[in-house]
Design an enzyme around this catalytic site. Structure first.
Site, short mmCIF file in Angstrom:
data_model
loop_
_atom_site.label_atom_id
_atom_site.label_comp_id
_atom_site.label_asym_id
_atom_site.label_seq_id
_atom_site.Cartn_x
_atom_site.Cartn_y
_atom_site.Cartn_z
N PRO A 114 0.79 -1.25 0.00
CA PRO A 114 0.00 0.00 0.00
C PRO A 114 0.81 1.28 0.00
O PRO A 114 0.25 2.36 -0.11
CB PRO A 114 -0.81 -0.13 1.29
CG PRO A 114 0.06 -0.91 2.20
CD PRO A 114 0.77 -1.91 1.32
N GLU A 168 2.41 -1.29 -8.83
CA GLU A 168 1.56 -2.30 -8.21
C GLU A 168 0.70 -2.93 -9.30
O GLU A 168 0.03 -2.23 -10.06
CB GLU A 168 0.68 -1.67 -7.13
CG GLU A 168 -0.38 -2.57 -6.57
CD GLU A 168 0.18 -3.86 -5.97
OE1 GLU A 168 -0.41 -4.94 -6.24
OE2 GLU A 168 1.20 -3.80 -5.26
N ARG A 184 -5.32 -1.94 -5.43
CA ARG A 184 -4.20 -1.66 -4.52
C ARG A 184 -3.33 -0.53 -5.05
O ARG A 184 -2.76 0.25 -4.29
CB ARG A 184 -3.37 -2.94 -4.31
CG ARG A 184 -4.06 -3.94 -3.38
CD ARG A 184 -3.34 -5.27 -3.35
NE ARG A 184 -1.93 -5.17 -3.01
CZ ARG A 184 -1.46 -5.05 -1.77
NH1 ARG A 184 -2.29 -5.01 -0.75
NH2 ARG A 184 -0.16 -4.98 -1.56
N ASP A 237 9.66 -6.08 -2.69
CA ASP A 237 9.00 -6.59 -1.48
C ASP A 237 7.88 -7.49 -1.97
O ASP A 237 6.74 -7.06 -2.16
CB ASP A 237 8.48 -5.41 -0.66
CG ASP A 237 7.90 -5.86 0.67
OD1 ASP A 237 8.56 -6.64 1.36
OD2 ASP A 237 6.77 -5.43 1.01
N CYS A 277 7.61 -10.93 3.98
CA CYS A 277 7.16 -10.99 5.38
C CYS A 277 6.74 -12.42 5.69
O CYS A 277 5.66 -12.68 6.21
CB CYS A 277 6.03 -10.00 5.64
SG CYS A 277 4.58 -10.20 4.60
#
Length: 498
Positions: free
Chosen positions: A118, A139, A144, A184, A237
């Site tokens: 985001p 993105e 998003r 990421d 993550c």
């Protein structure tokens, strides 16, 4: 929390004696933190955002070691404060701030955040760039990407091109272009289990495998877009080694070189043995297991020196992984436009005349010193940052700084422009916080929240024209004064009604 037994088995194999500490940590309260936005200026002599939040009940406890503007807090509701809507800070989890530290962005560079929504890491990168250079924040998901664009606007990022592209399409346009790239990557989200029940429910070995394949494809395109001498940081993550060390090994096999990183206290190095343990003891999720079996020994050492793992039982934060690489060669600095899509065409004289009339009436001499190339998209006037590539063939959500709308022979300034400016940039401003020292904390911010909710204000004896509305000295939006009323121009789609 009910975890899949296969997930627990995999973690136990990786952590060994630390397994019980890890499981215990998942029952602890999630860590809450924010990052002060250094792009947002308060030139009114008022308190800075952290002090304002402290006065209003937010209790800050710990600085974040790898981010100088990052702070952990335990009380308060900064997400509901008017300074959040002013873009004075970004609510971001501590571990998620670590990859940008290792990317080491600098002013004047060409940087790509390939999977940017985001927007936490993109706005963090932008703060390091200080408005100089080109940031492309991409993105693939349109909804998003819209959220990403709004967060870039809220945080006063003026030198970014926000795009909505598949990595493969983007790499056809930007081959060898970027000085630095952050990937990421979308992942299985194991590191977010403490704060996201949905991630627990959606976990499966099949999803880990699917994410791993997708990540490898994304990285191939990222490597293609990295300039010789450029740096690439890969992050997730998750704890799954198929998505972490395996991808690091893939990047080494693509010809990138490991960059030795200095880890902070309680971070641990990545280790290819994590992958081998899982493949040996669990369901085989990697089709090319032969690739792992044939990895040369030095690959193991390379991964250890260039990567880091953040475990929630060790650091004050959630789970994260990062690895840092460079491409052979030397960076060639330069701000010339990227030629494949042609140059940005400047706005016509008529549009520029209308904007100049607005600037002459309502911007100070300092505020008029906006750098870049004004150009039109439909009836919208934008300011392309110096060196921004042409946008032909690119799906663009936000091409630089949105200045405003030109129609019916008039110019109306945008919300983006308001958030980028400070009080010293304009001739007229109006402070919404009546008394920052008042003991009534709710009363302090009430008027600012009313403005965010769309309220106009009847105020006598002001000069007619556009006013930059501020809260605690931070710009919040536009109002236009006429007939004794400051008419609210806060965008209807962003209004928060309280």
């Amino acid at each position: 929390m009910n975890f899949d037994n296969e997930f627990l088995n995999r973690i136990k194999i990786i952590l060994g004696d630390e397994y019980d500490d890890f499981i215990s940590s998942l029952s602890n309260e999630k860590i809450t933190s924010l990052r002060i936005n250094s792009l947002k200026r308060n030139t009114d002599g008022n308190k800075d955002a952290r002090t304002v939040l402290s006065d209003d009940g937010t209790r800050f406890t710990t600085d974040i070691k790898w981010e100088p503007y990052g702070y952990i807090y335990t009380e308060g509701y900064p997400g509901k404060h008017p300074l959040h809507e002013a873009g004075a800070y970004y609510i971001q989890e501590p571990s998620a701030m670590s990859p940008v530290h290792y990317l080491a962005p600098a002013p004047g560079e060409k940087i790509l955040d390939l999977c940017a929504a985001p927007g936490g890491k993109s706005t963090q990168i932008a703060s390091y760039m200080k408005g100089e250079g080109i940031l492309v924040s991409n993105e693939i998901d349109k909804k998003r990407a819209q959220i990403l664009s709004l967060n870039m606007e809220r945080c006063a990022v003026a030198n970014a091109l926000v795009t909505n592209m598949e990595p493969g399409k983007l790499s056809e346009i930007f081959e060898g272009y970027f000085d630095k790239i952050l990937v990421d990557a979308p992942c299985s989200g194991e590191g977010m289990f403490r704060k996201n029940d949905e991630a627990i429910e959606n976990w499966s070995t099949e999803n880990v495998s699917l994410c791993s394949k997708r990540q490898t494809d994304i990285l191939k395109d990222a490597v293609k877009m990295l300039a010789p001498g450029g740096r690439l940081v890969y992050s997730t993550c998750t704890f799954a080694p198929e998505e972490d060390e395996y991808q690091a090994a893939k990047l080494l096999s693509m010809g990138l070189k490991p960059v030795k990183v200095d880890l902070f206290e309680d971070m641990v190095s990545g280790d290819i043995e994590n992958l081998k343990k899982v493949l040996l003891n669990c369901e085989n999720l990697i089709e090319d297991k032969e690739f792992v079996d044939n990895l040369p020994q030095y690959i193991s050492d390379d991964i250890k020196i260039c990567s880091g793992r953040l475990w929630p039982h060790k650091v004050k934060g959630e789970g994260h992984f990062f690895a840092v690489f460079e491409k052979e060669g030397e960076i060639t600095k330069g701000t010339k436009l990227y030629g494949i899509n042609g140059r940005i065409r400047e706005a016509g004289k008529a549009e520029l005349k209308l904007f100049s009339e607005f600037a002459d009436g309502f911007l100070s001499d300092k505020g008029k010193k906006l750098k870049g190339t004004p150009f039109m998209m439909g009836d919208q006037l934008y300011l392309a940052p110096e060196g921004m590539p042409g946008i032909g063939g690119i799906t663009v959500m936000r091409p630089g700084l949105h200045l405003g709308t030109v129609k019916n022979n008039r110019f109306e300034p945008s919300h983006s422009l308001a958030l980028t400016l400070s009080k010293e940039d304009v001739n007229y401003s109006y402070e919404l916080v009546d008394d920052a020292d008042n003991d009534d904390k709710e009363k302090n911010s009430r008027k600012a929240m009313e403005f965010i909710g769309g309220m106009s204000f009847r105020i006598p004896d002001l000069t007619k024209g556009w006013y930059l509305m501020t809260a605690y000295g931070y710009s919040l939006g536009w109002a236009k004064y006429a007939g004794g009323v400051l008419k609210n121009h806060y965008p209807k789609g962003l209004r928060i009604y309280t």
